[in-house]
Design a protein around this motif. Structure first.
Motif, mmCIF file in Angstrom:
data_model
loop_
_atom_site.group_PDB
_atom_site.id
_atom_site.type_symbol
_atom_site.label_atom_id
_atom_site.label_comp_id
_atom_site.label_asym_id
_atom_site.label_seq_id
_atom_site.Cartn_x
_atom_site.Cartn_y
_atom_site.Cartn_z
ATOM 1 N N SER A 4 0.852 -1.197 0.000
ATOM 2 C CA SER A 4 0.000 0.000 0.000
ATOM 3 C C SER A 4 0.882 1.239 0.000
ATOM 4 O O SER A 4 1.264 1.747 1.056
ATOM 5 N N PRO A 5 1.237 1.747 -1.185
ATOM 6 C CA PRO A 5 2.088 2.939 -1.233
ATOM 7 C C PRO A 5 1.308 4.207 -0.946
ATOM 8 O O PRO A 5 0.114 4.320 -1.256
ATOM 9 N N ASP A 6 1.979 5.178 -0.327
ATOM 10 C CA ASP A 6 1.490 6.552 -0.335
ATOM 11 C C ASP A 6 1.870 7.120 -1.701
ATOM 12 O O ASP A 6 3.055 7.119 -2.062
ATOM 13 N N LEU A 7 0.899 7.565 -2.468
ATOM 14 C CA LEU A 7 1.213 8.133 -3.777
ATOM 15 C C LEU A 7 2.047 9.406 -3.601
ATOM 16 O O LEU A 7 2.028 10.030 -2.532
ATOM 17 N N PRO A 8 2.800 9.802 -4.628
ATOM 18 C CA PRO A 8 3.639 11.005 -4.502
ATOM 19 C C PRO A 8 2.848 12.202 -3.975
ATOM 20 O O PRO A 8 1.753 12.493 -4.443
ATOM 21 N N GLY A 9 3.429 12.873 -2.982
ATOM 22 C CA GLY A 9 2.784 14.050 -2.407
ATOM 23 C C GLY A 9 1.795 13.754 -1.311
ATOM 24 O O GLY A 9 1.216 14.682 -0.734
ATOM 25 N N TRP A 10 1.590 12.485 -0.974
ATOM 26 C CA TRP A 10 0.621 12.095 0.047
ATOM 27 C C TRP A 10 1.292 11.267 1.128
ATOM 28 O O TRP A 10 2.321 10.634 0.896
ATOM 29 N N GLY A 11 0.684 11.256 2.313
ATOM 30 C CA GLY A 11 1.219 10.469 3.405
ATOM 31 C C GLY A 11 2.660 10.818 3.695
ATOM 32 O O GLY A 11 3.026 11.976 3.833
ATOM 33 N N ARG A 12 3.492 9.789 3.757
ATOM 34 C CA ARG A 12 4.903 9.987 4.055
ATOM 35 C C ARG A 12 5.791 9.893 2.814
ATOM 36 O O ARG A 12 7.019 9.845 2.931
ATOM 37 N N SER A 13 5.184 9.867 1.637
ATOM 38 C CA SER A 13 5.977 9.874 0.403
ATOM 39 C C SER A 13 6.460 11.284 0.089
ATOM 40 O O SER A 13 5.856 12.275 0.500
ATOM 41 N N GLY A 14 7.549 11.342 -0.669
ATOM 42 C CA GLY A 14 8.053 12.636 -1.104
ATOM 43 C C GLY A 14 7.234 13.193 -2.250
ATOM 44 O O GLY A 14 6.347 12.528 -2.800
ATOM 45 N N PRO A 15 7.505 14.433 -2.636
ATOM 46 C CA PRO A 15 6.786 15.034 -3.759
ATOM 47 C C PRO A 15 7.165 14.392 -5.081
ATOM 48 O O PRO A 15 8.241 13.799 -5.212
ATOM 49 N N SER A 16 6.265 14.502 -6.055
ATOM 50 C CA SER A 16 6.588 14.033 -7.397
ATOM 51 C C SER A 16 7.635 14.945 -8.026
ATOM 52 O O SER A 16 7.573 16.171 -7.894
ATOM 53 N N ARG A 17 8.570 14.360 -8.717
ATOM 54 C CA ARG A 17 9.590 15.147 -9.410
ATOM 55 C C ARG A 17 9.098 15.636 -10.765
ATOM 56 O O ARG A 17 9.743 16.472 -11.390
ATOM 57 N N ARG A 25 -7.526 8.870 11.621
ATOM 58 C CA ARG A 25 -6.559 8.528 10.574
ATOM 59 C C ARG A 25 -6.941 9.184 9.248
ATOM 60 O O ARG A 25 -6.091 9.729 8.545
ATOM 61 N N ALA A 26 -8.227 9.142 8.909
ATOM 62 C CA ALA A 26 -8.677 9.750 7.657
ATOM 63 C C ALA A 26 -8.456 11.259 7.673
ATOM 64 O O ALA A 26 -8.032 11.846 6.665
ATOM 65 N N ILE A 27 -8.725 11.905 8.796
ATOM 66 C CA ILE A 27 -8.512 13.348 8.896
ATOM 67 C C ILE A 27 -7.036 13.684 8.753
ATOM 68 O O ILE A 27 -6.651 14.589 7.999
ATOM 69 N N ALA A 28 -6.184 12.939 9.442
ATOM 70 C CA ALA A 28 -4.748 13.193 9.377
ATOM 71 C C ALA A 28 -4.212 12.999 7.969
ATOM 72 O O ALA A 28 -3.371 13.779 7.492
ATOM 73 N N ASP A 29 -4.694 11.989 7.259
ATOM 74 C CA ASP A 29 -4.221 11.746 5.902
ATOM 75 C C ASP A 29 -4.607 12.888 4.963
ATOM 76 O O ASP A 29 -3.801 13.319 4.123
ATOM 77 N N CYS A 30 -5.837 13.367 5.079
ATOM 78 C CA CYS A 30 -6.268 14.479 4.224
ATOM 79 C C CYS A 30 -5.399 15.717 4.456
ATOM 80 O O CYS A 30 -5.024 16.417 3.513
ATOM 81 N N LEU A 31 -5.092 15.996 5.711
ATOM 82 C CA LEU A 31 -4.301 17.179 6.049
ATOM 83 C C LEU A 31 -2.840 17.027 5.644
ATOM 84 O O LEU A 31 -2.140 18.027 5.458
ATOM 85 N N ALA A 32 -2.361 15.795 5.492
ATOM 86 C CA ALA A 32 -0.943 15.551 5.212
ATOM 87 C C ALA A 32 -0.576 15.740 3.743
ATOM 88 O O ALA A 32 0.608 15.802 3.406
ATOM 89 N N GLY A 33 -1.563 15.828 2.874
ATOM 90 C CA GLY A 33 -1.267 15.993 1.454
ATOM 91 C C GLY A 33 -0.517 17.278 1.175
ATOM 92 O O GLY A 33 -0.847 18.337 1.715
ATOM 93 N N GLN A 34 0.508 17.201 0.323
ATOM 94 C CA GLN A 34 1.265 18.392 -0.024
ATOM 95 C C GLN A 34 0.436 19.292 -0.945
ATOM 96 O O GLN A 34 -0.375 18.802 -1.737
ATOM 97 N N PRO A 35 0.608 20.599 -0.843
ATOM 98 C CA PRO A 35 -0.271 21.523 -1.577
ATOM 99 C C PRO A 35 -0.366 21.241 -3.072
ATOM 100 O O PRO A 35 -1.473 21.283 -3.630
#
Length: 261
Positions: A49-62, A163-173
């Motif tokens: 279960s990956p965090d897609l780029p820019g979400w969760g604990r993944s880095g931003p998309s290049r 958990r759902a609230i925290a994930d929504c807030l963690a998304g990079q702009p």
């Protein structure tokens, strides 16, 4: 963490088996969206279960956050792990990403599961609605309103809600902005038509975002004779609202189609 050309991806890895299920989350989620579903299936399958780029604990998309960019990152992850028997399982935005990646006909792909997926055709959301989406995840209060009034038909409670609230807030702009501004408006029908593996679609009876009637019109005609199931009394967040039912449908379908190991 897995380093790809596109991004550094945080990936939750559980279970074991010769077949791997790769779970792709919705706009606002993370790999944690699939915690309960993956846990229910981990006795038979390896579940990533990956965090897609820019979400969760993944880095931003290049490169960016179009559907093709996100699909490329997932494909790079699968290649890096040398997987050769994969079922893609995509929810909402992750469902559109899964369609695009499956349409590339990668050699490692065995089957496709789309859970309340964003359709292949552009989503028919008026501009005012898309503008409202831009601020849906700005604050805990706005996230709670979005969860309760748009995304779910059954209340999320306790740790799952937090958990759902925290994930929504963690998304990079940039990642948060790209879906309503660009990716949900992309037409990927030419790619979706190229899918050539068994496909399951699971919809929610009370889904306000991607209802079954919309999927029947704007997705199903482009898929290779998919099997379609509608879960009663649930909204858009099927992996959170009905994880046991979603896991059960996936397992039974894989067995019935003789694509399970």
């Amino acid at each position: 963490m897995i380093e790809t050309n596109s991004a550094v991806l945080h990936v939750t890895d559980q279970g074991d088996g010769p077949r791997t299920l790769v779970f792709l989350h919705y706009w606002g989620g993370s790999g944690r969206t699939w915690t309960e579903v993956a846990s229910a299936l981990a006795g038979r399958y390896r579940c990533l279960s990956p965090d897609l780029p820019g979400w969760g604990r993944s880095g931003p998309s290049r490169y960016g956050y179009r559907v093709a960019h996100l699909a490329t990152a997932v494909g790079e992850m699968i290649t890096a792990l040398a997987l050769d028997d994969v079922v893609l399982v995509g929810h909402s935005m992750g469902g559109k990403v899964a369609q695009y990646l499956a349409g590339q006909r990668p050699a490692w792909l065995s089957a496709l599961v789309l859970v309340a997926p964003s359709p292949a055709l552009p989503m028919t959301v008026p501009e005012s609605g898309r503008l409202a989406m831009q601020s849906a995840y700005d604050t805990p209060a706005s996230v709670e309103r979005t969860l309760d009034q748009v995304l779910t038909a059954t209340a999320l409670e306790g740790a799952m809600r937090e958990r759902a609230i925290a994930d929504c807030l963690a998304g990079q702009p940039d990642a948060r902005a790209a879906w309503p501004a660009v990716a949900m408006l992309e037409d990927i029908t030419a790619t979706t038509r190229r899918i050539d593996v068994p496909t399951l679609v699971v919809a929610g009876e009370c889904d306000l975002v991607d209802p079954a009637a919309v999927l029947a019109d704007r997705l199903v005609p482009f898929l290779p004779e998919p099997e379609v199931h509608e879960l009663p009394a649930v909204g858009h967040l099927l992996p959170l609202e009905a994880p046991t039912e979603v896991a059960g449908h996936i397992e039974r379908w894989l067995d019935a189609r003789r694509v399970a190991v």
